[in-house]
Design a protein around this motif. Structure first.
Motif, PDB file in Angstrom:
ATOM      1  N   GLY A 151       0.823  -1.202   0.000  1.00  0.00           N
ATOM      2  CA  GLY A 151       0.000   0.000   0.000  1.00  0.00           C
ATOM      3  C   GLY A 151       0.859   1.254   0.000  1.00  0.00           C
ATOM      4  N   PHE A 152       0.182   2.367  -0.155  1.00  0.00           N
ATOM      5  CA  PHE A 152       0.868   3.655  -0.229  1.00  0.00           C
ATOM      6  C   PHE A 152       1.695   3.915   1.031  1.00  0.00           C
ATOM      7  N   GLU A 153       1.104   3.654   2.202  1.00  0.00           N
ATOM      8  CA  GLU A 153       1.802   3.893   3.464  1.00  0.00           C
ATOM      9  C   GLU A 153       3.009   2.983   3.623  1.00  0.00           C
ATOM     10  N   ASP A 154       2.915   1.747   3.121  1.00  0.00           N
ATOM     11  CA  ASP A 154       4.044   0.821   3.205  1.00  0.00           C
ATOM     12  C   ASP A 154       5.159   1.211   2.236  1.00  0.00           C
ATOM     13  N   ALA A 155       4.789   1.751   1.101  1.00  0.00           N
ATOM     14  CA  ALA A 155       5.786   2.134   0.103  1.00  0.00           C
ATOM     15  C   ALA A 155       6.537   3.389   0.522  1.00  0.00           C
ATOM     16  N   TYR A 156       5.848   4.294   1.197  1.00  0.00           N
ATOM     17  CA  TYR A 156       6.460   5.547   1.639  1.00  0.00           C
ATOM     18  C   TYR A 156       6.229   5.708   3.143  1.00  0.00           C
ATOM     19  N   PRO A 157       6.970   4.980   3.965  1.00  0.00           N
ATOM     20  CA  PRO A 157       6.715   5.007   5.416  1.00  0.00           C
ATOM     21  C   PRO A 157       7.017   6.352   6.071  1.00  0.00           C
ATOM     22  N   PHE A 158       7.876   7.134   5.478  1.00  0.00           N
ATOM     23  CA  PHE A 158       8.232   8.411   6.083  1.00  0.00           C
ATOM     24  C   PHE A 158       7.082   9.412   6.030  1.00  0.00           C
ATOM     25  N   LEU A 159       6.096   9.162   5.178  1.00  0.00           N
ATOM     26  CA  LEU A 159       4.964  10.079   5.091  1.00  0.00           C
ATOM     27  C   LEU A 159       4.164  10.098   6.391  1.00  0.00           C
ATOM     28  N   LYS A 160       4.149   8.964   7.117  1.00  0.00           N
ATOM     29  CA  LYS A 160       3.465   8.935   8.409  1.00  0.00           C
ATOM     30  C   LYS A 160       4.160   9.874   9.390  1.00  0.00           C
ATOM     31  N   GLN A 161       5.479   9.900   9.345  1.00  0.00           N
ATOM     32  CA  GLN A 161       6.228  10.782  10.230  1.00  0.00           C
ATOM     33  C   GLN A 161       5.918  12.244   9.907  1.00  0.00           C
ATOM     34  N   ILE A 162       5.839  12.553   8.630  1.00  0.00           N
ATOM     35  CA  ILE A 162       5.521  13.918   8.228  1.00  0.00           C
ATOM     36  C   ILE A 162       4.110  14.273   8.684  1.00  0.00           C
ATOM     37  N   GLU A 163       3.186  13.342   8.511  1.00  0.00           N
ATOM     38  CA  GLU A 163       1.804  13.577   8.928  1.00  0.00           C
ATOM     39  C   GLU A 163       1.726  13.799  10.437  1.00  0.00           C
ATOM     40  N   GLN A 164       2.481  13.001  11.201  1.00  0.00           N
ATOM     41  CA  GLN A 164       2.494  13.174  12.650  1.00  0.00           C
ATOM     42  C   GLN A 164       3.078  14.538  13.032  1.00  0.00           C
ATOM     43  N   ALA A 165       4.129  14.948  12.343  1.00  0.00           N
ATOM     44  CA  ALA A 165       4.730  16.254  12.623  1.00  0.00           C
ATOM     45  C   ALA A 165       3.746  17.374  12.336  1.00  0.00           C
ATOM     46  N   VAL A 166       2.981  17.231  11.255  1.00  0.00           N
ATOM     47  CA  VAL A 166       1.979  18.241  10.914  1.00  0.00           C
ATOM     48  C   VAL A 166       0.883  18.270  11.982  1.00  0.00           C
ATOM     49  N   GLU A 167       0.453  17.102  12.432  1.00  0.00           N
ATOM     50  CA  GLU A 167      -0.577  17.037  13.466  1.00  0.00           C
ATOM     51  C   GLU A 167      -0.080  17.665  14.766  1.00  0.00           C
ATOM     52  N   GLU A 168       1.185  17.384  15.123  1.00  0.00           N
ATOM     53  CA  GLU A 168       1.745  17.976  16.330  1.00  0.00           C
ATOM     54  C   GLU A 168       1.802  19.493  16.203  1.00  0.00           C
ATOM     55  N   ALA A 169       2.180  19.968  15.030  1.00  0.00           N
ATOM     56  CA  ALA A 169       2.226  21.417  14.813  1.00  0.00           C
ATOM     57  C   ALA A 169       0.831  22.015  14.930  1.00  0.00           C
ATOM     58  N   LYS A 170      -0.180  21.285  14.412  1.00  0.00           N
ATOM     59  CA  LYS A 170      -1.554  21.768  14.511  1.00  0.00           C
ATOM     60  C   LYS A 170      -1.977  21.848  15.971  1.00  0.00           C
ATOM     61  N   THR A 171      -1.662  20.805  16.753  1.00  0.00           N
ATOM     62  CA  THR A 171      -2.074  20.807  18.151  1.00  0.00           C
ATOM     63  C   THR A 171      -1.349  21.911  18.917  1.00  0.00           C
ATOM     64  N   GLU A 172      -0.079  22.158  18.581  1.00  0.00           N
ATOM     65  CA  GLU A 172       0.640  23.259  19.223  1.00  0.00           C
ATOM     66  C   GLU A 172      -0.017  24.590  18.878  1.00  0.00           C
ATOM     67  N   GLU A 173      -0.380  24.753  17.609  1.00  0.00           N
ATOM     68  CA  GLU A 173      -1.028  25.997  17.178  1.00  0.00           C
ATOM     69  C   GLU A 173      -2.389  26.143  17.855  1.00  0.00           C
ATOM     70  N   GLU A 174      -3.127  25.035  17.958  1.00  0.00           N
ATOM     71  CA  GLU A 174      -4.431  25.092  18.618  1.00  0.00           C
ATOM     72  C   GLU A 174      -4.276  25.450  20.087  1.00  0.00           C
ATOM     73  N   SER A 175      -3.246  24.906  20.747  1.00  0.00           N
ATOM     74  CA  SER A 175      -3.048  25.231  22.159  1.00  0.00           C
ATOM     75  C   SER A 175      -2.660  26.699  22.321  1.00  0.00           C
ATOM     76  N   LYS A 176      -1.880  27.222  21.386  1.00  0.00           N
ATOM     77  CA  LYS A 176      -1.546  28.652  21.436  1.00  0.00           C
ATOM     78  C   LYS A 176      -2.791  29.497  21.251  1.00  0.00           C
ATOM     79  N   GLN A 177      -3.658  29.087  20.322  1.00  0.00           N
ATOM     80  CA  GLN A 177      -4.891  29.834  20.094  1.00  0.00           C
ATOM     81  C   GLN A 177      -5.812  29.750  21.314  1.00  0.00           C
TER      82      GLN A 177
END
Length: 124
Positions: free
Chosen positions: A68-94
């Motif tokens: 699958g796509f996630e298995d072929a490009y495993p680093f994309l999960k890390q990028i997605e997690q980093a984006v989610e963490e950034a979103k949660t940080e931004e939400e906490s700041k807001q």
């Protein structure tokens, strides 16, 4: 010395408009940084080319077991997690900003209420 380095520096990615305002140390640091950036781009391109070729072989020879796509490009999960963490940080700041605004508004209302009470007392 800087006159002789000018063509190589521009070739290494330093803008010609910025070259003459830089010190030798700044030039060397920028050249090394540009070199690392190009190396990382080449690694990324090679990784994607390899993954694409691997997927093409699966698609042609054994489509049922194609990863699958996630298995072929495993680093994309890390990028997605980093984006989610950034979103949660931004939400906490807001959220903190909203709480600060609410406190400020409550203080402003208390001040206005005190002023109104003083006016009523002075009128009597």
């Amino acid at each position: 010395m800087l006159e002789y380095m000018y063509p190589q520096a521009v070739e290494a990615g330093i803008p010609s408009t910025e070259y003459w305002g830089m010190t030798l140390e700044e030039i060397m640091i920028q050249v090394q940084a540009n070199k690392r950036i190009k190396e990382n781009e080449m690694r990324e391109r090679a990784y994607f080319d390899y993954a694409q070729q691997k997927l093409s072989i699966y698609a042609f020879n054994d489509p049922k077991h194609m990863p699958g796509f996630e298995d072929a490009y495993p680093f994309l999960k890390q990028i997605e997690q980093a984006v989610e963490e950034a979103k949660t940080e931004e939400e906490s700041k807001q959220d903190a900003m909203k709480r600060d605004q609410e406190i400020f508004l409550a203080q402003a209302q208390a001040i206005n209420a005190t002023r109104e009470r003083r006016k009523l007392i002075e009128e009597r």
